[in-house]
Scaffold this active site. Sequence first.
Site, PDB file in Angstrom:
ATOM      1  N   GLU A 194      -4.759  -8.720  -0.297  1.00  0.00           N
ATOM      2  CA  GLU A 194      -5.399  -8.487   1.001  1.00  0.00           C
ATOM      3  C   GLU A 194      -6.823  -8.063   0.702  1.00  0.00           C
ATOM      4  OE1 GLU A 194      -2.728  -6.295   3.801  1.00  0.00           O
ATOM      5  OE2 GLU A 194      -4.629  -5.663   4.686  1.00  0.00           O
TER       6      GLU A 194
ATOM      7  N   GLU B 280       0.827  -1.211   0.000  1.00  0.00           N
ATOM      8  CA  GLU B 280       0.000   0.000   0.000  1.00  0.00           C
ATOM      9  C   GLU B 280       0.867   1.270   0.000  1.00  0.00           C
ATOM     10  OE1 GLU B 280      -3.290  -0.502   2.954  1.00  0.00           O
ATOM     11  OE2 GLU B 280      -2.542  -2.571   3.049  1.00  0.00           O
TER      12      GLU B 280
END
Lengths: 563, 335
Positions: B267, B163
Site C-alpha cells: 500500500e 498494519e
Amino acid sequence: MSSGQDSGWFEQGQPQSPYAEPQPEAYPEQPAPYSQQPTSYQPQDYTYPQTTIPQQPGPQDWQQQYPSYGGGAVAEPQDRQPHDQDAESDYYRPEYSVLEPEPEPEPEPGYVLPAVPVSAWSMDNSRSAWISRGVLLLILMVQAGLSFRLGGSAFPSEAEYLMSGGRISGLVADGGLTGARLLSLAWALAATALLYGATRLLFNPRAALAAAAMYSVLESTAFTGRYASMHSLSLFLLAAALWLLAKTRQAHPTAVLLATPFAALAPFAAYSAALYLPTLTVLAVLTAYRFRGVGAFARGALFAVATGALCAVGVQLNGTPTGWNAHSGDSALTMLKESGQWGGIVLLVAVIGAVGYAKRARMGEMPWAEGDAPGAVRRAALGLTLCSTALLAPLYQAYLGNGSSLHIHVGFGLLFAVPMAGLGVSRLMGAHLRYPQIGIMIYVAALVVGMAQTQSLYRPPDSARMIGVMRQVVDGKGVYLSDDPEISAYYLRSATKAGQWKQAGRGDALASDVKKGTYDAIVLRTASTPDALRGVKQYRLLTVLPSPDKDSEQAPYRIWVKK
Amino acid sequence: MIRKSVLPLAVAMMSLMGLTGCGAFGDEDPAESAAREPADGDASAQAQHALPYDVKPLLAPDKEYFGVALDGAPTSLKPVDAFAKTVGKKPNLVGSYSSWGDGFNAKGAKNVFEDGSLLYVSWEPFKPGLGTIADGSQDTYIKRYAASVRETNVPVAISFGHEMNGHWYPWGTKKQTPDNFVKAWRHIHDLFQDEGATNVIWVWSPNVVNPVPDVKLKAYWPGDAYVDWTGVVGYWTQTGAKTFDTLYGPTLRQVAGFTDKPVLISETSAEPGDRRRADVRQLLGGVEQNKDVIGFVWFNIPKRADWRIQSSPLALAEFKRLIADEAFGFEVPKS
C-alpha cells in the site's frame, strides 16, 4: 346352450340344414343339464357311463357318458314358425318360453383336488432334474446380478492382490481389476452350483434349491463374487471338497481321496479355509453311506491324513499362510453381533432344519419310499456339525480380537450351514409345498437383508480423483507416501513402480517422515490436516479432493507436494 | 411343459444378463480411466482431474507487479480501465478491502483474473477481535470464506490484519498482542488448508516501522510456512522519508532478519505537493532496482488526502514515463 344352430349337437340322421329347427323329440336326449329344465335330481334316471360304451366315437359319445338329469319336462316351443312356412324370413329367430321356473344350478364345489398322479413327489427323474437345474440357473443369475450391482474402484487389498504379480496366473494381471472380479464371480457361481449338488446328494433337490437360493443372496456371497481376491477361489475349493464328499458317499472309502486336493488347497488360497478342514473330516465320516461303522471312520481318517499330508507339502513349498492368527484389539461382542446380522437368518433356518432332520429323516411325502435313511444319531450329528461350523469364523476371530474381513469369513462357515438351512426351508414349507409362503418369506428376508448389508459393506475408496491428480504429479523416480499405496501403485502402474509407494503412518511416524522430507508427495485420506503437516516448510498443500459423491462418508484425499 | 417354458426363459434371462453385464464392464472403474491421460475432446474428464490453480509461478515473478487500489474495483473493472488509460499501462494487481464478516468477492476475483490480473484482498478484522478468531468461534465464517475462495479457483492474495504493528487499528498494538495476532493468522491459514483453498497467496503486511520503531516485527511473524509474501505499507508524505531506502529500508532490513519471502509494497502513494514527482521517481526506481521487491500497489483513492495520481499533472507525467518500463506489469497466467 343347446342351440340347434350347432350342427354338432344333432343326432346322426337329423336334418342338417342350418335352418333346421330343433326337433322337439330330440330334446330329451340333449345333454343340457343346466339350461334345460331338469325339475329335480332323479336318481333313478342316473345311468353309469360304463353301461353305454359307444360303438362309434362321435359327438354323441359325450351325452352317452354323462347322465341326463331331466328327461321328463321338455320345453315346448310356442308359436312355432317352421322355416318352410315363412320363406320371407331373413334369418331364424329362435323363441323360447320357460314352462317352469328355472331351478338353481347345482352348487359347485370350492375347488376340486385333482387326483394326484403317481409320478409327483417321486424319486428324481430326468425331467425333474432338468427343472431343478433350470431353477438353479435362475438362482445363479440372481447371484450374479447381486454381485454386479456392486462396483467402483479397487479396494486397497484388491489392488495389493493385483499388484502382487501372478500369484495365481498372468491372466488376472492382464484382465486387471475387472478380469479379477469376473474370475471371482465365476468361482462364486461355481461354488453355489457345487453347494446345490452337495445338498441334493445329501438331502433332496428341493432342499438343494433352497440352500442355493439362501446362499446366493448372502452378503458374503455377493461381496466375494465382486472382490478381486483369493477368497472366492477358496470357497470354491471348499464347496468342491464338500460336493466330492457327498458324491463319493456310497463309494469305497478310498474314493474320498478325490476330495483331498481341493480341501488341502483351500487354505492356501485363503487361510481362513483351514478352519473348515476339521468340518470336512467329520463330514467325511458322517456322509459315508454304504460303509457304516469302521468303514465310515476309515473314510474320515483317510481324508484327514491325506489332506494333512498335502497341506504339509504345501507349507513346505509355499510357506505357512500368513495372518491367520494375528491378534488385535477389536471388540469380540461387536464381531459376534455383526456375524449374527450377516448370517443369523441362515443359521436360524439351519437349526430349524437340523432339529427337524434329527426328528424325522423325511417328511413322508412318499410313504412308499421311506426307509433306508441315516439313523437318528447320524442325522443329529450331521445337523450339529453343519450348524456349528457357521460359528467357527466368528468365534475364532472374536477370540483373536481381529475383525479383519470377518464379513467375508462368515461366508465360509455359512457354506456348510446352508445345506441344513435349505433343508430347514424345505421342512418349513411342509410336505407337498403346503406353505410356500414361508419359503418365499425367508428368501425375501434374506435377500433384502443381504442386499442392504452388501451395499453398506462394499464401499471401496473413491480414488478416481486422487488418481487423476497424482497422475500429473508422479514420475518414475519419486517416492511417495500414501494412505493408499496399493491403490496408487496399481492404478499408476504404467507411470510408477510399486516400490515407489510407501504406507503413510500417523503421529510421530508421519511427523518424522515429513521432517525428513524424503517423499516427493504425501497423499492422506483424512478429514482434517494432521498436525504433522501443519505449518511445515518442506511441503505445500496441492489440493484437497472430497469424494464427488455428496452422500459419501469418505474423508477427502489431501495431497501435499514438496515445495 | 414347465421344462419347456423354464429353459427358454432361463436362456433369455441369461442373454439379457450378458448384455447388461457387458454394458457394465465398459467403463466401470473410474480410477482406471482417471489413470489415463484424458482425450483432448473429453472436457469433463479434463475438468475433473484438473489441478487447482497453482499460485507458485506467481510468487516470485520475473517482472514487477503493478497494482492499484480504486474505489468501485474489482466489482466493476471500469475504474481500473480508466486508471490504465490515465497512466498508460494496465495494472496486473487490483487491491480491495474486505471487512471481517463480509463474504468473499468471488465475482470481483473472477473479473480481475479474467482481465489478466491478481486480486489483492486486505482482510480487516475490525470485529470481533483476534482472540475470538484464534479460539475457533469464527470458524464457520472462515470456512465459508475459504470454501468460496476455493470454488472460485483463481489466484487471490490475502492480507489479514495489515498494519498490525501500528496502534491505529483495532487489531493493532493498542488492543492486541503479537501472540494473538500470530495465533489468529495460523488458525485462519489452517482452516483454509483444511478446506483445500490452496489458491491463496498469504501476504503478511506490517506498516513501515518508521512511525513505530519500538514495535519489533518478528513477534508478529506467523512463520515461513504460513506466509508467501511480506507486504509493506508505507506512504510518501511531504514531511516523511525522502528516499526508497529511508522509507522502506529499516523495515526491509528488520524483516530480512527472520524471513526471505518476496516483498510487495502493499500500500503506497505520494502526498500531493512539491515532492510528489520526486517521490514517484523514488518509489518506481526503488521497486525496480531492489531484487527482493516484486512490485507495489498504488492507493489511488482520495481518503484523508487526495492520493490519486491524476491530481498532480507533473507527478502523473513522471508516473506515466516510469511505469511504461517493461519491468512493470505482466499478464497473470491463466493456469
